[in-house]
Motif scaffolding. Structure first.
Motif, PDB file in Angstrom:
ATOM      1  N   GLY A  55      93.745 -36.355  -6.514  1.00 33.34           N
ATOM      2  CA  GLY A  55      94.704 -37.063  -7.346  1.00 33.34           C
ATOM      3  C   GLY A  55      94.150 -37.438  -8.703  1.00 33.34           C
ATOM      4  O   GLY A  55      94.851 -37.354  -9.725  1.00 33.34           O
ATOM      5  N   SER A  56      92.887 -37.840  -8.754  1.00 33.56           N
ATOM      6  CA  SER A  56      92.272 -38.231 -10.025  1.00 33.56           C
ATOM      7  C   SER A  56      92.237 -37.064 -10.995  1.00 33.56           C
ATOM      8  O   SER A  56      92.563 -37.206 -12.184  1.00 33.56           O
ATOM      9  CB  SER A  56      90.851 -38.754  -9.785  1.00 33.56           C
ATOM     10  N   SER A  57      91.835 -35.898 -10.510  1.00 33.31           N
ATOM     11  CA  SER A  57      91.725 -34.728 -11.383  1.00 33.31           C
ATOM     12  C   SER A  57      93.086 -34.256 -11.880  1.00 33.31           C
ATOM     13  O   SER A  57      93.237 -33.881 -13.043  1.00 33.31           O
ATOM     14  CB  SER A  57      91.014 -33.588 -10.647  1.00 33.31           C
ATOM     15  N   VAL A  58      94.077 -34.268 -11.008  1.00 34.61           N
ATOM     16  CA  VAL A  58      95.410 -33.821 -11.404  1.00 34.61           C
ATOM     17  C   VAL A  58      96.008 -34.779 -12.427  1.00 34.61           C
ATOM     18  O   VAL A  58      96.639 -34.357 -13.416  1.00 34.61           O
ATOM     19  CB  VAL A  58      96.325 -33.680 -10.173  1.00 34.61           C
ATOM     20  N   ALA A  59      95.811 -36.084 -12.231  1.00 36.47           N
ATOM     21  CA  ALA A  59      96.326 -37.064 -13.192  1.00 36.47           C
ATOM     22  C   ALA A  59      95.727 -36.850 -14.580  1.00 36.47           C
ATOM     23  O   ALA A  59      96.426 -36.953 -15.600  1.00 36.47           O
ATOM     24  CB  ALA A  59      96.026 -38.487 -12.697  1.00 36.47           C
ATOM     25  N   VAL A  60      94.434 -36.518 -14.630  1.00 40.29           N
ATOM     26  CA  VAL A  60      93.779 -36.243 -15.912  1.00 40.29           C
ATOM     27  C   VAL A  60      94.293 -34.928 -16.495  1.00 40.29           C
ATOM     28  O   VAL A  60      94.635 -34.846 -17.687  1.00 40.29           O
ATOM     29  CB  VAL A  60      92.244 -36.199 -15.744  1.00 40.29           C
ATOM     30  N   ALA A  61      94.361 -33.900 -15.666  1.00 42.22           N
ATOM     31  CA  ALA A  61      94.779 -32.579 -16.157  1.00 42.22           C
ATOM     32  C   ALA A  61      96.204 -32.594 -16.698  1.00 42.22           C
ATOM     33  O   ALA A  61      96.522 -31.882 -17.659  1.00 42.22           O
ATOM     34  CB  ALA A  61      94.643 -31.549 -15.042  1.00 42.22           C
ATOM     35  N   LEU A  62      97.065 -33.396 -16.103  1.00 40.89           N
ATOM     36  CA  LEU A  62      98.460 -33.470 -16.544  1.00 40.89           C
ATOM     37  C   LEU A  62      98.644 -34.392 -17.740  1.00 40.89           C
ATOM     38  O   LEU A  62      99.741 -34.482 -18.294  1.00 40.89           O
ATOM     39  CB  LEU A  62      99.347 -33.940 -15.382  1.00 40.89           C
ATOM     40  N   GLY A  63      97.579 -35.095 -18.133  1.00 43.35           N
ATOM     41  CA  GLY A  63      97.682 -35.999 -19.265  1.00 43.35           C
ATOM     42  C   GLY A  63      98.273 -37.349 -18.927  1.00 43.35           C
ATOM     43  O   GLY A  63      98.610 -38.131 -19.826  1.00 43.35           O
ATOM     44  N   ASP A  64      98.418 -37.659 -17.642  1.00 41.77           N
ATOM     45  CA  ASP A  64      98.932 -38.969 -17.249  1.00 41.77           C
ATOM     46  C   ASP A  64      97.934 -40.080 -17.581  1.00 41.77           C
ATOM     47  O   ASP A  64      98.328 -41.224 -17.823  1.00 41.77           O
ATOM     48  CB  ASP A  64      99.238 -38.988 -15.751  1.00 41.77           C
ATOM     49  N   VAL A  65      96.653 -39.751 -17.549  1.00 37.52           N
ATOM     50  CA  VAL A  65      95.593 -40.703 -17.894  1.00 37.52           C
ATOM     51  C   VAL A  65      94.536 -39.968 -18.708  1.00 37.52           C
ATOM     52  O   VAL A  65      94.433 -38.743 -18.655  1.00 37.52           O
ATOM     53  CB  VAL A  65      94.940 -41.328 -16.638  1.00 37.52           C
ATOM     54  N   ASP A  66      93.751 -40.732 -19.464  1.00 38.84           N
ATOM     55  CA  ASP A  66      92.643 -40.144 -20.207  1.00 38.84           C
ATOM     56  C   ASP A  66      91.388 -40.027 -19.351  1.00 38.84           C
ATOM     57  O   ASP A  66      90.565 -39.134 -19.551  1.00 38.84           O
ATOM     58  CB  ASP A  66      92.312 -41.002 -21.437  1.00 38.84           C
ATOM     59  N   MET A  67      91.240 -40.968 -18.433  1.00 39.44           N
ATOM     60  CA  MET A  67      90.028 -41.066 -17.615  1.00 39.44           C
ATOM     61  C   MET A  67      90.416 -41.433 -16.195  1.00 39.44           C
ATOM     62  O   MET A  67      91.435 -42.093 -15.969  1.00 39.44           O
ATOM     63  CB  MET A  67      89.089 -42.155 -18.146  1.00 39.44           C
ATOM     64  N   ALA A  68      89.579 -41.030 -15.258  1.00 34.19           N
ATOM     65  CA  ALA A  68      89.774 -41.421 -13.863  1.00 34.19           C
ATOM     66  C   ALA A  68      88.410 -41.546 -13.200  1.00 34.19           C
ATOM     67  O   ALA A  68      87.406 -41.055 -13.708  1.00 34.19           O
ATOM     68  CB  ALA A  68      90.641 -40.394 -13.128  1.00 34.19           C
ATOM     69  N   ILE A  69      88.407 -42.235 -12.077  1.00 31.16           N
ATOM     70  CA  ILE A  69      87.201 -42.387 -11.274  1.00 31.16           C
ATOM     71  C   ILE A  69      87.340 -41.545 -10.017  1.00 31.16           C
ATOM     72  O   ILE A  69      88.415 -41.501  -9.395  1.00 31.16           O
ATOM     73  CB  ILE A  69      86.975 -43.868 -10.889  1.00 31.16           C
ATOM     74  N   GLY A  70      86.278 -40.871  -9.639  1.00 27.69           N
ATOM     75  CA  GLY A  70      86.247 -40.134  -8.387  1.00 27.69           C
ATOM     76  C   GLY A  70      84.992 -40.486  -7.627  1.00 27.69           C
ATOM     77  O   GLY A  70      84.047 -41.049  -8.174  1.00 27.69           O
ATOM     78  N   SER A  71      84.996 -40.177  -6.356  1.00 27.14           N
ATOM     79  CA  SER A  71      83.770 -40.298  -5.560  1.00 27.14           C
ATOM     80  C   SER A  71      83.282 -38.900  -5.215  1.00 27.14           C
ATOM     81  O   SER A  71      84.068 -37.958  -5.174  1.00 27.14           O
ATOM     82  CB  SER A  71      84.005 -41.126  -4.290  1.00 27.14           C
ATOM     83  N   ASP A  72      81.987 -38.772  -4.997  1.00 30.77           N
ATOM     84  CA  ASP A  72      81.386 -37.445  -4.818  1.00 30.77           C
ATOM     85  C   ASP A  72      80.295 -37.537  -3.762  1.00 30.77           C
ATOM     86  O   ASP A  72      79.216 -38.066  -3.998  1.00 30.77           O
ATOM     87  CB  ASP A  72      80.797 -36.971  -6.153  1.00 30.77           C
ATOM     88  N   THR A  73      80.609 -37.026  -2.569  1.00 29.29           N
ATOM     89  CA  THR A  73      79.650 -37.013  -1.468  1.00 29.29           C
ATOM     90  C   THR A  73      79.124 -35.609  -1.217  1.00 29.29           C
ATOM     91  O   THR A  73      78.006 -35.429  -0.747  1.00 29.29           O
ATOM     92  CB  THR A  73      80.289 -37.582  -0.185  1.00 29.29           C
ATOM     93  N   GLY A  74      79.947 -34.599  -1.518  1.00 28.51           N
ATOM     94  CA  GLY A  74      79.507 -33.216  -1.383  1.00 28.51           C
ATOM     95  C   GLY A  74      80.017 -32.346  -2.520  1.00 28.51           C
ATOM     96  O   GLY A  74      79.907 -31.124  -2.468  1.00 28.51           O
ATOM     97  N   GLY A  75      80.632 -33.013  -3.526  1.00 33.51           N
ATOM     98  CA  GLY A  75      81.184 -32.274  -4.661  1.00 33.51           C
ATOM     99  C   GLY A  75      82.565 -32.753  -5.056  1.00 33.51           C
ATOM    100  O   GLY A  75      83.257 -32.096  -5.843  1.00 33.51           O
ATOM    101  N   SER A  76      82.998 -33.894  -4.555  1.00 31.31           N
ATOM    102  CA  SER A  76      84.396 -34.319  -4.651  1.00 31.31           C
ATOM    103  C   SER A  76      84.838 -34.779  -6.033  1.00 31.31           C
ATOM    104  O   SER A  76      86.024 -35.040  -6.238  1.00 31.31           O
ATOM    105  CB  SER A  76      84.676 -35.433  -3.632  1.00 31.31           C
ATOM    106  N   ILE A  77      83.917 -34.904  -6.972  1.00 29.85           N
ATOM    107  CA  ILE A  77      84.288 -35.058  -8.386  1.00 29.85           C
ATOM    108  C   ILE A  77      84.330 -33.689  -9.056  1.00 29.85           C
ATOM    109  O   ILE A  77      85.263 -33.356  -9.791  1.00 29.85           O
ATOM    110  CB  ILE A  77      83.287 -35.970  -9.124  1.00 29.85           C
ATOM    111  N   ARG A  78      83.315 -32.894  -8.795  1.00 33.31           N
ATOM    112  CA  ARG A  78      83.132 -31.639  -9.528  1.00 33.31           C
ATOM    113  C   ARG A  78      84.057 -30.527  -9.060  1.00 33.31           C
ATOM    114  O   ARG A  78      84.528 -29.720  -9.873  1.00 33.31           O
ATOM    115  CB  ARG A  78      81.670 -31.209  -9.416  1.00 33.31           C
ATOM    116  N   MET A  79      84.356 -30.462  -7.759  1.00 29.84           N
ATOM    117  CA  MET A  79      85.225 -29.384  -7.276  1.00 29.84           C
ATOM    118  C   MET A  79      86.648 -29.497  -7.817  1.00 29.84           C
ATOM    119  O   MET A  79      87.176 -28.523  -8.378  1.00 29.84           O
ATOM    120  CB  MET A  79      85.198 -29.341  -5.745  1.00 29.84           C
TER     121      MET A  79
END
Length: 389
Positions: A55-79
């Protein structure tokens, strides 16, 4: 109480507009297990947006937000960052406090920014990074907050970057071509020095993370969501919510729970958890040796194109098979704790007459040298071609 990173964001004047969905218990590298339904790729709604911070990545990609926070345990920000064409950064382990994060895998949990561009990523990291006295142990306690945005004006000429052979092992030829084309541009136009190397321990990352994640998750279930280490602050409301969630899981959550319990039941005498954690130290040592010579390493963030969203729920075997190639290049740096960033480097088609999809290139670097990989990401951003129509 607010989580430290939330308080820091608010203190700098940002506006929090909402919360985004993620994968069920953060247990998917794709985007079809959320309790709220499938999270579609913003470039092609038939395909995955990546997970678990979908959800964080899609919100950023669609321009709904400028920034978002994600968590990453095995790649969950980068993937999801790679699949959606965002900039996603997994910081050095504990550079950003995880206090307030419901532990998925305490030995590898990270929190970091997902943003529309490298500048915003650096700016958000400036805001949320730094020690937190309530978190124990605090590996970053003696570090001063760094102005990561100031690194972006520095050129990348002369930086030594290793191309890791194993990082291209599972790669789709089109993904490889896009990443290698960007490497050529950085070499020819920006003066980055690239050399090919092999890191055999890289291939162990996804296996080690899979075992450790399932076993640590099992412990969390047995303790109603309470972490088994002291790296966080126990919040009773969060523990109750986790317990309620376990009793109301969808099919994917139930599979994860059963799978984790199977690990614990089937291999009780093998001490798999300490063995897996010890193997993380081997991966860390292997990359520490690499970083004695090189400023960073490079590879595709995700070796494959975004797969199609499944029409029917995947069984446990299909789900396991889908997990390995997606996390193959991200997991090793969760195991090692080194900082890692994805940035869009080009576009490929998964099917004829379908939209072009982003390809992420991943740079990982030395502990607490996020500034270096941000510089490299900014150089890629400046050289990235526009998305074809």
């Amino acid at each position: 109480m607010d989580a430290p990173l939330v308080a820091r964001i608010l203190n700098e004047g940002a506006t929090i507009v909402g919360k985004t969905t993620c994968e069920n218990l953060c247990f998917s590298a794709l985007s079809h297990t959320s309790c709220h339904g499938v999270v579609n790729n913003p470039h092609d709604p038939t395909r995955s947006s990546g997970g678990s911070s979908s959800g964080s990545s899609v919100a950023v990609a669609l321009g709904d937000v400028d920034m978002a926070i994600g968590s990453d345990t095995g790649g969950s920000i980068r993937m999801p960052g790679a699949f959606c064409g965002c900039v996603g950064l997994k910081p050095t382990l504990d550079l950003v406090p995880t206090l307030g994060l419901n532990a998925c895998m305490q030995s590898c949990d990270h929190v970091g920014p997902i943003c529309k561009d490298v500048y915003n990523c650096a700016l958000l990291l400036e805001t949320i990074a730094g020690p937190e006295d309530r978190l124990y142990p605090v590996r970053a306690r003696d570090l001063e907050r760094e102005k990561y945005t100031e690194h972006l004006s520095k050129n990348v000429e002369g930086l030594r970057v290793a191309i890791v052979k194993e990082g291209f092992q599972y790669s789709d030829p089109d993904v490889n071509s896009a990443v290698l084309a960007m490497i050529d541009k950085l070499r020819d136009t920006r003066g980055v020095i690239f050399e090919d190397i092999s890191v055999p321990a890289h291939a162990d990352g996804v296996k080690v993370l899979s075992v450790t994640r399932n076993l640590e998750y099992t412990i969390g279930i047995q303790q109603n969501g309470q972490p088994y280490t002291g790296r966080t602050y126990l919040m009773p409301d969060m523990i109750k919510s986790f317990k309620d969630a376990l009793n109301n899981q969808n099919e994917y959550g139930k599979i994860s729970t059963i799978w984790s319990a199977f690990y614990n039941k089937r291999f009780p005498t093998l001490n798999l958890l300490p063995r897996a954690i010890n193997r993380m130290a081997v991966i860390r040592s292997a990359y520490q040796k690499v970083f004695e010579k090189y400023h960073a390493v490079v590879m595709p963030t995700v070796p494959i194109k975004p797969p199609k969203n499944p029409v029917e729920p995947l069984d446990i075997y299909a789900r396991t098979e889908s997990y390995i190639p997606v996390t193959f290049n991200t997991s090793p740096f969760n195991a090692s704790g080194h900082p890692s960033i994805t940035v869009n480097c080009g576009y490929v088609q998964a099917e004829r007459d379908r939209p072009f999809l982003p390809v992420g290139i991943q740079f990982s670097g030395r502990f607490y040298e996020e500034g270096v990989i941000l510089r490299l990401a900014k150089a890629v951003e400046d050289l990235c071609p526009p998305q074809p129509n």
